[in-house]
Design a protein around this motif. Structure first.
Motif, PDB file in Angstrom:
ATOM      1  N   SER A   1       0.822  -1.210   0.000  1.00  0.00           N
ATOM      2  CA  SER A   1       0.000   0.000   0.000  1.00  0.00           C
ATOM      3  C   SER A   1       0.858   1.263   0.000  1.00  0.00           C
ATOM      4  O   SER A   1       0.505   2.272  -0.621  1.00  0.00           O
ATOM      5  CB  SER A   1      -0.936  -0.002   1.212  1.00  0.00           C
ATOM      6  OG  SER A   1      -0.203  -0.113   2.425  1.00  0.00           O
TER       7      SER A   1
ATOM      8  N   ASN B   1      -4.557  -0.913  -1.770  1.00  0.00           N
ATOM      9  CA  ASN B   1      -4.986  -0.034  -0.680  1.00  0.00           C
ATOM     10  C   ASN B   1      -6.386  -0.380  -0.179  1.00  0.00           C
ATOM     11  O   ASN B   1      -7.152   0.496   0.208  1.00  0.00           O
ATOM     12  CB  ASN B   1      -4.942   1.422  -1.139  1.00  0.00           C
ATOM     13  CG  ASN B   1      -3.533   1.960  -1.265  1.00  0.00           C
ATOM     14  OD1 ASN B   1      -2.985   2.530  -0.331  1.00  0.00           O
ATOM     15  ND2 ASN B   1      -2.922   1.753  -2.432  1.00  0.00           N
TER      16      ASN B   1
ATOM     17  N   HIS C   1      -5.821   5.441  -1.368  1.00  0.00           N
ATOM     18  CA  HIS C   1      -6.008   6.013  -2.707  1.00  0.00           C
ATOM     19  C   HIS C   1      -7.175   6.989  -2.759  1.00  0.00           C
ATOM     20  O   HIS C   1      -7.345   7.704  -3.748  1.00  0.00           O
ATOM     21  CB  HIS C   1      -6.237   4.892  -3.715  1.00  0.00           C
ATOM     22  CG  HIS C   1      -7.448   4.054  -3.413  1.00  0.00           C
ATOM     23  ND1 HIS C   1      -7.530   3.221  -2.311  1.00  0.00           N
ATOM     24  CD2 HIS C   1      -8.643   3.928  -4.060  1.00  0.00           C
ATOM     25  CE1 HIS C   1      -8.693   2.609  -2.303  1.00  0.00           C
ATOM     26  NE2 HIS C   1      -9.389   3.022  -3.344  1.00  0.00           N
ATOM     27  N   LEU C   2      -7.986   7.039  -1.695  1.00  0.00           N
ATOM     28  CA  LEU C   2      -9.138   7.937  -1.657  1.00  0.00           C
ATOM     29  C   LEU C   2      -8.784   9.220  -0.914  1.00  0.00           C
ATOM     30  O   LEU C   2      -8.111   9.191   0.118  1.00  0.00           O
ATOM     31  CB  LEU C   2     -10.324   7.250  -0.970  1.00  0.00           C
ATOM     32  CG  LEU C   2     -10.856   5.978  -1.638  1.00  0.00           C
ATOM     33  CD1 LEU C   2     -12.012   5.395  -0.833  1.00  0.00           C
ATOM     34  CD2 LEU C   2     -11.298   6.269  -3.074  1.00  0.00           C
ATOM     35  N   ASP C   3      -9.258  10.332  -1.437  1.00  0.00           N
ATOM     36  CA  ASP C   3      -8.976  11.645  -0.851  1.00  0.00           C
ATOM     37  C   ASP C   3      -9.631  11.747   0.529  1.00  0.00           C
ATOM     38  O   ASP C   3     -10.856  11.609   0.639  1.00  0.00           O
ATOM     39  CB  ASP C   3      -9.522  12.739  -1.768  1.00  0.00           C
ATOM     40  CG  ASP C   3      -9.074  14.141  -1.359  1.00  0.00           C
ATOM     41  OD1 ASP C   3      -8.719  14.332  -0.177  1.00  0.00           O
ATOM     42  OD2 ASP C   3      -9.101  15.043  -2.221  1.00  0.00           O
TER      43      ASP C   3
ATOM     44  N   PRO D   1       0.674   3.809  -3.558  1.00  0.00           N
ATOM     45  CA  PRO D   1      -0.343   4.527  -2.774  1.00  0.00           C
ATOM     46  C   PRO D   1      -1.607   4.905  -3.539  1.00  0.00           C
ATOM     47  O   PRO D   1      -2.627   5.192  -2.913  1.00  0.00           O
ATOM     48  CB  PRO D   1       0.406   5.785  -2.315  1.00  0.00           C
ATOM     49  CG  PRO D   1       1.484   5.979  -3.328  1.00  0.00           C
ATOM     50  CD  PRO D   1       1.909   4.602  -3.725  1.00  0.00           C
ATOM     51  N   HIS D   2      -1.550   4.910  -4.877  1.00  0.00           N
ATOM     52  CA  HIS D   2      -2.712   5.330  -5.651  1.00  0.00           C
ATOM     53  C   HIS D   2      -3.435   4.158  -6.325  1.00  0.00           C
ATOM     54  O   HIS D   2      -4.375   4.380  -7.092  1.00  0.00           O
ATOM     55  CB  HIS D   2      -2.280   6.349  -6.716  1.00  0.00           C
ATOM     56  CG  HIS D   2      -1.574   7.547  -6.155  1.00  0.00           C
ATOM     57  ND1 HIS D   2      -2.187   8.432  -5.286  1.00  0.00           N
ATOM     58  CD2 HIS D   2      -0.298   7.991  -6.316  1.00  0.00           C
ATOM     59  CE1 HIS D   2      -1.330   9.377  -4.953  1.00  0.00           C
ATOM     60  NE2 HIS D   2      -0.174   9.138  -5.545  1.00  0.00           N
ATOM     61  N   ASP D   3      -3.014   2.960  -6.036  1.00  0.00           N
ATOM     62  CA  ASP D   3      -3.610   1.784  -6.653  1.00  0.00           C
ATOM     63  C   ASP D   3      -4.635   1.163  -5.700  1.00  0.00           C
ATOM     64  O   ASP D   3      -4.273   0.688  -4.621  1.00  0.00           O
ATOM     65  CB  ASP D   3      -2.519   0.761  -6.983  1.00  0.00           C
ATOM     66  CG  ASP D   3      -3.028  -0.359  -7.883  1.00  0.00           C
ATOM     67  OD1 ASP D   3      -4.224  -0.700  -7.790  1.00  0.00           O
ATOM     68  OD2 ASP D   3      -2.225  -0.907  -8.658  1.00  0.00           O
ATOM     69  N   PRO D   4      -5.926   1.156  -6.070  1.00  0.00           N
ATOM     70  CA  PRO D   4      -6.961   0.596  -5.195  1.00  0.00           C
ATOM     71  C   PRO D   4      -6.712  -0.850  -4.803  1.00  0.00           C
ATOM     72  O   PRO D   4      -7.070  -1.277  -3.708  1.00  0.00           O
ATOM     73  CB  PRO D   4      -8.245   0.736  -6.027  1.00  0.00           C
ATOM     74  CG  PRO D   4      -7.947   1.818  -7.007  1.00  0.00           C
ATOM     75  CD  PRO D   4      -6.483   1.693  -7.316  1.00  0.00           C
TER      76      PRO D   4
END
Length: 303
Positions: free
Chosen positions: A146, A156, A162-164, A150-153
């Motif tokens: 993760s 994570n 990955h969610l704001d 960090p941006h790969d669902p």
């Protein structure tokens, strides 16, 4: 009564008093009550709370019953149409109750909701919005995938990195430090499972609430501060044990029958390995001084 605020106290007098001060500074049209469940503190907490906040209902236990059982005691005594689990080491904002209760009133399909939780340094307490700890989600989290992606669902699934954190959306799991739960949902699924002593009960509760058809929602239009521990320090063996036991209990309760024997064995071996590594790491951590600061952090402060 609109909301019953439950605070479990165990030798955290100063933190609990600060938490209560923030609660009673709330600016809200809603009626609330505060119930403090004390797990046999010996630091004068009960006397201080009763003296400074006589309007608070105090349930004084004669032993440390754990987080889940203590909150269930509070739920039984509560009169509110919502129940708020609130950690003693948190500070709510003046608009927190107004904002969160307003959300729940507008969204009757929600069984539970949580706000943004930040740490004293302003960073996000990532436990405030999570996915369920499935074997794959736990694997990617435990082995650092993760952080690496960090941006790969896919990698994570647990902390939803990955969610704001400034957007609102449905989630699987909230954190027990702040969890606003609808009374009807509790009536349907029951209270916290007391097999969990002080970890995992929030994940289990969210799992049962969601299985019953209720929505669970992350709503960062307000926030609380989660003080948590300060500097790194050696933890009691029981804390380390209960943390890892909760993983084992949750998997056994909800996932054991859904996965193959190979997967289950891998999960239990992973938990055991993580437990052993935590014991070693804890052993190497400098012990705390009487003021709660570790010798290591003391050196850093002097430097």
């Amino acid at each position: 009564m609109d909301v019953s605020i439950l605070i479990v106290n165990y030798n955290t007098q100063r933190l609990t008093l600060d938490c209560l001060q923030s609660v009673f500074a709330s600016r809200t049209q809603y009626r609330f009550e505060v119930i403090v469940i004390d797990n046999h503190s010996v630091d004068g907490s009960i006397e201080a709370i009763r003296e400074q906040y006589p309007q608070v209902t105090v349930i004084a236990n004669r032993e440390n019953t754990g987080f889940a059982k203590a909150n269930n005691q509070g739920i039984e005594a509560a009169q509110g149409r919502y129940i708020l689990l609130l950690n003693s080491d948190t500070l709510v904002q003046p608009d927190t109750l107004e904002t969160m209760i307003g959300l729940m009133d507008r969204r009757p399909e929600l069984g539970a909701a949580g706000c943004k939780v930040i740490l004293p340094d302003g960073s996000l307490d990532k436990a405030c919005k999570r996915g369920f700890p499935t074997p794959s989600a736990s694997f990617y989290y435990a082995f650092g995938f993760s952080k690496r992606f960090p941006h790969d669902p896919k990698y994570n699934q647990y902390q939803l990195g990955h969610l704001d954190p400034d957007d609102e959306y449905p989630v699987d799991v909230l954190v027990g430090a702040f969890m606003l739960v609808r009374r009807e949902a509790i009536d349907q699924v029951g209270g916290l499972d007391e097999i969990f002593f002080m970890y995992g009960e929030d994940i289990d509760w969210c799992y049962r609430i969601k299985e019953a058809g209720w929505g669970i929602y992350y709503y960062p239009r307000t926030y609380i501060v989660h003080v948590k521990g300060g500097s790194a320090r050696r933890r009691p063996l029981k804390i380390i044990y209960e943390f890892h036991r909760a993983m084992w209990v949750f998997h056994r309760k909800h996932y054991f029958k859904k996965y193959s024997m190979i997967t289950n064995t891998a999960v239990y071996l992973g938990i055991t390995l993580k437990f052993l590594m935590a014991l070693v790491q804890n052993k190497l951590t400098p012990p705390s001084r009487p003021d709660g600061r570790s010798e290591e952090s003391r050196t850093e402060v002097k430097a």
